[in-house]
Design a protein around this motif. Structure first.
Motif, short mmCIF file in Angstrom:
data_model
loop_
_atom_site.label_atom_id
_atom_site.label_comp_id
_atom_site.label_asym_id
_atom_site.label_seq_id
_atom_site.Cartn_x
_atom_site.Cartn_y
_atom_site.Cartn_z
N TYR A 88 -52.11 133.58 11.70
CA TYR A 88 -53.51 133.18 11.83
C TYR A 88 -53.70 131.95 12.70
O TYR A 88 -54.82 131.61 13.07
CB TYR A 88 -54.15 132.97 10.46
N THR A 89 -52.63 131.26 13.04
CA THR A 89 -52.76 130.10 13.93
C THR A 89 -53.21 130.52 15.33
O THR A 89 -53.66 129.70 16.10
CB THR A 89 -51.44 129.32 14.02
N MET A 90 -53.07 131.81 15.63
CA MET A 90 -53.49 132.32 16.93
C MET A 90 -54.97 132.72 16.95
O MET A 90 -55.50 133.12 17.97
CB MET A 90 -52.64 133.53 17.32
N PHE A 91 -55.64 132.60 15.80
CA PHE A 91 -57.02 133.05 15.69
C PHE A 91 -57.94 131.91 15.26
O PHE A 91 -57.50 130.97 14.59
CB PHE A 91 -57.13 134.19 14.67
N ASN A 92 -59.19 132.03 15.64
CA ASN A 92 -60.22 131.15 15.14
C ASN A 92 -60.80 131.79 13.88
O ASN A 92 -61.46 132.83 13.96
CB ASN A 92 -61.32 130.94 16.18
N ILE A 93 -60.55 131.21 12.73
CA ILE A 93 -60.97 131.79 11.47
C ILE A 93 -62.42 131.41 11.17
O ILE A 93 -62.74 130.23 11.03
CB ILE A 93 -60.06 131.31 10.31
N ASP A 94 -63.27 132.42 11.08
CA ASP A 94 -64.67 132.17 10.75
C ASP A 94 -64.86 131.84 9.28
O ASP A 94 -65.53 130.87 8.92
CB ASP A 94 -65.54 133.38 11.12
N LYS A 95 -64.23 132.66 8.41
CA LYS A 95 -64.43 132.50 6.97
C LYS A 95 -63.13 132.74 6.22
O LYS A 95 -62.45 133.74 6.45
CB LYS A 95 -65.52 133.46 6.47
N TYR A 96 -62.82 131.82 5.32
CA TYR A 96 -61.64 131.94 4.48
C TYR A 96 -62.08 132.19 3.05
O TYR A 96 -62.78 131.38 2.45
CB TYR A 96 -60.82 130.65 4.56
N PHE A 97 -61.70 133.35 2.51
CA PHE A 97 -62.01 133.71 1.13
C PHE A 97 -60.77 133.47 0.26
O PHE A 97 -59.69 133.98 0.58
CB PHE A 97 -62.44 135.17 1.03
N PHE A 98 -60.94 132.76 -0.82
CA PHE A 98 -59.80 132.46 -1.69
C PHE A 98 -60.26 132.31 -3.13
O PHE A 98 -61.44 132.11 -3.41
CB PHE A 98 -59.11 131.17 -1.24
N SER A 99 -59.30 132.40 -4.03
CA SER A 99 -59.57 132.13 -5.43
C SER A 99 -58.72 130.96 -5.87
O SER A 99 -58.01 130.35 -5.06
CB SER A 99 -59.29 133.37 -6.28
N ALA A 100 -58.78 130.63 -7.16
CA ALA A 100 -58.01 129.51 -7.69
C ALA A 100 -57.75 129.75 -9.17
O ALA A 100 -58.50 130.48 -9.84
CB ALA A 100 -58.76 128.20 -7.50
N SER A 101 -56.68 129.16 -9.68
CA SER A 101 -56.37 129.29 -11.11
C SER A 101 -57.35 128.50 -11.96
O SER A 101 -57.58 128.83 -13.12
CB SER A 101 -54.95 128.81 -11.39
N GLY A 102 -57.89 127.44 -11.36
CA GLY A 102 -58.86 126.64 -12.08
C GLY A 102 -59.62 125.72 -11.15
O GLY A 102 -59.24 125.54 -9.99
N LEU A 103 -60.72 125.16 -11.64
CA LEU A 103 -61.46 124.18 -10.86
C LEU A 103 -62.22 123.26 -11.80
O LEU A 103 -62.57 123.64 -12.93
CB LEU A 103 -62.42 124.84 -9.88
N SER A 104 -62.46 122.06 -11.33
CA SER A 104 -63.27 121.10 -12.08
C SER A 104 -63.93 120.17 -11.07
O SER A 104 -63.48 120.06 -9.93
CB SER A 104 -62.41 120.29 -13.06
N ILE A 105 -65.00 119.53 -11.49
CA ILE A 105 -65.71 118.62 -10.59
C ILE A 105 -64.82 117.45 -10.18
O ILE A 105 -64.82 117.02 -9.03
CB ILE A 105 -67.00 118.12 -11.26
N LYS A 106 -64.02 116.96 -11.11
CA LYS A 106 -63.17 115.81 -10.83
C LYS A 106 -61.96 116.17 -9.97
O LYS A 106 -61.67 115.47 -8.99
CB LYS A 106 -62.68 115.19 -12.14
N SER A 107 -61.26 117.27 -10.30
CA SER A 107 -60.00 117.60 -9.63
C SER A 107 -60.13 118.63 -8.51
O SER A 107 -59.21 118.80 -7.71
CB SER A 107 -58.98 118.11 -10.66
N GLY A 108 -61.25 119.32 -8.45
CA GLY A 108 -61.42 120.33 -7.41
C GLY A 108 -60.72 121.63 -7.75
O GLY A 108 -60.59 122.00 -8.92
N PHE A 109 -60.25 122.34 -6.71
CA PHE A 109 -59.62 123.65 -6.88
C PHE A 109 -58.11 123.47 -7.03
O PHE A 109 -57.48 122.75 -6.25
CB PHE A 109 -59.91 124.55 -5.68
N SER A 110 -57.52 124.15 -8.01
CA SER A 110 -56.09 123.95 -8.27
C SER A 110 -55.36 125.26 -8.53
O SER A 110 -55.97 126.28 -8.86
CB SER A 110 -55.91 123.00 -9.46
#
Length: 259
Positions: A168-190
């Motif tokens: 992907y370093t050869m491409f201009n990425i318009d949108k990155y879709f991802f998930s996370a095991s958890g998230l919080s306002i203080k710690s963010g995505f983890s």
């Protein structure tokens, strides 16, 4: 060709090849997609050795794990809260435009989004490190699909690029879709997996727009390591089971979209 003859021929193909796809059968038999899907549904109900997968049918393995789990890379345990993830995927699909170059992680929520893309008329380029995600996307000829090369661990759906040469370093990425095991306002995505943390942090930095797909059960929960803050992500897509008070709190920190 009569329906019974067509069904018999399809079953022979499944047994011979181990797997058949709707898109291929439509071309071979010159009938519509709904007709083939109906044929496959009938066959799966009639024969215990057949199993339905996204976009087709497989001949079951006699081993402990069914072939469908091997091919998709997901067991039923991986699809906890599947209805929530499907809802999120439907909302996320609205953010994709023709001509986009997308980067998608190997999560089961992104797999649901990929399944919708595989049945859509959108013309986009998708780069992914998800083996199952790439498999389901390739069924749609309108999509350009690139799978990141690297190491595939046993019982894993994720390809880890341990050679430090991501395509992907050869491409201009318009949108990155991802998930996370958890998230919080203080710690963010983890995440729990340290390798995932490293990759996802780089992907968020690389992409023009980053979009988190996280179901409501993971809110206010922190995993081992944070890979980005809420401020670094453009959109957070979740399901309608998120409590109103939590939704209001997160809206103050990030653009929250509810399916």
């Amino acid at each position: 060709m009569l329906a019974t003859e067509r069904e018999s021929l399809i079953r022979e193909k499944i047994i011979t090849n181990g797997i058949v796809y709707v898109s291929d059968l439509v071309k071979e038999m010159n009938v519509t997609s709904p007709t083939i899907r109906n044929d496959l549904d009938k066959l799966v109900k009639k024969y215990d050795d057949l199993d339905r997968i996204h976009g087709g049918v497989i001949y079951k393995s006699k081993e402990e794990n069914s072939l469908s789990e091997v091919i998709t890379g997901y067991s039923e345990r991986s699809f906890e809260n599947i209805s929530l993830k499907k809802t999120i995927a439907k909302r996320a699909l609205l953010l994709i435009e023709n001509g986009d170059t997308l980067l998608m992680d190997s999560s089961s929520t992104c797999f649901e989004l990929a399944s919708l893309l595989a049945e859509s008329n959108k013309k986009v380029t998708i780069i992914t490190n998800g083996l199952s995600t790439g498999t389901v996307l390739k069924q749609n000829p309108k999509l350009t699909v690139l799978v990141i090369g690297g190491l595939l661990h046993p019982s894993s759906n994720t390809i880890y690029d341990e050679f430090n040469s991501p395509i992907y370093t050869m491409f201009n990425i318009d949108k990155y879709f991802f998930s996370a095991s958890g998230l919080s306002i203080k710690s963010g995505f983890s995440e729990f997996n340290i390798m995932e943390v490293k990759n996802k942090k780089a992907n968020v930095d690389k992409s023009r727009i980053s979009i988190a797909l996280v179901d409501s059960t993971k809110f206010d929960k922190d995993s081992t390591s944070t890979f980005c803050t809420l401020a670094e992500v453009d959109y957070l897509v979740t399901d309608d089971q998120l409590e109103n008070n939590l939704a209001n709190e997160y809206r103050k920190e990030i653009n929250l979209l509810i399916g």
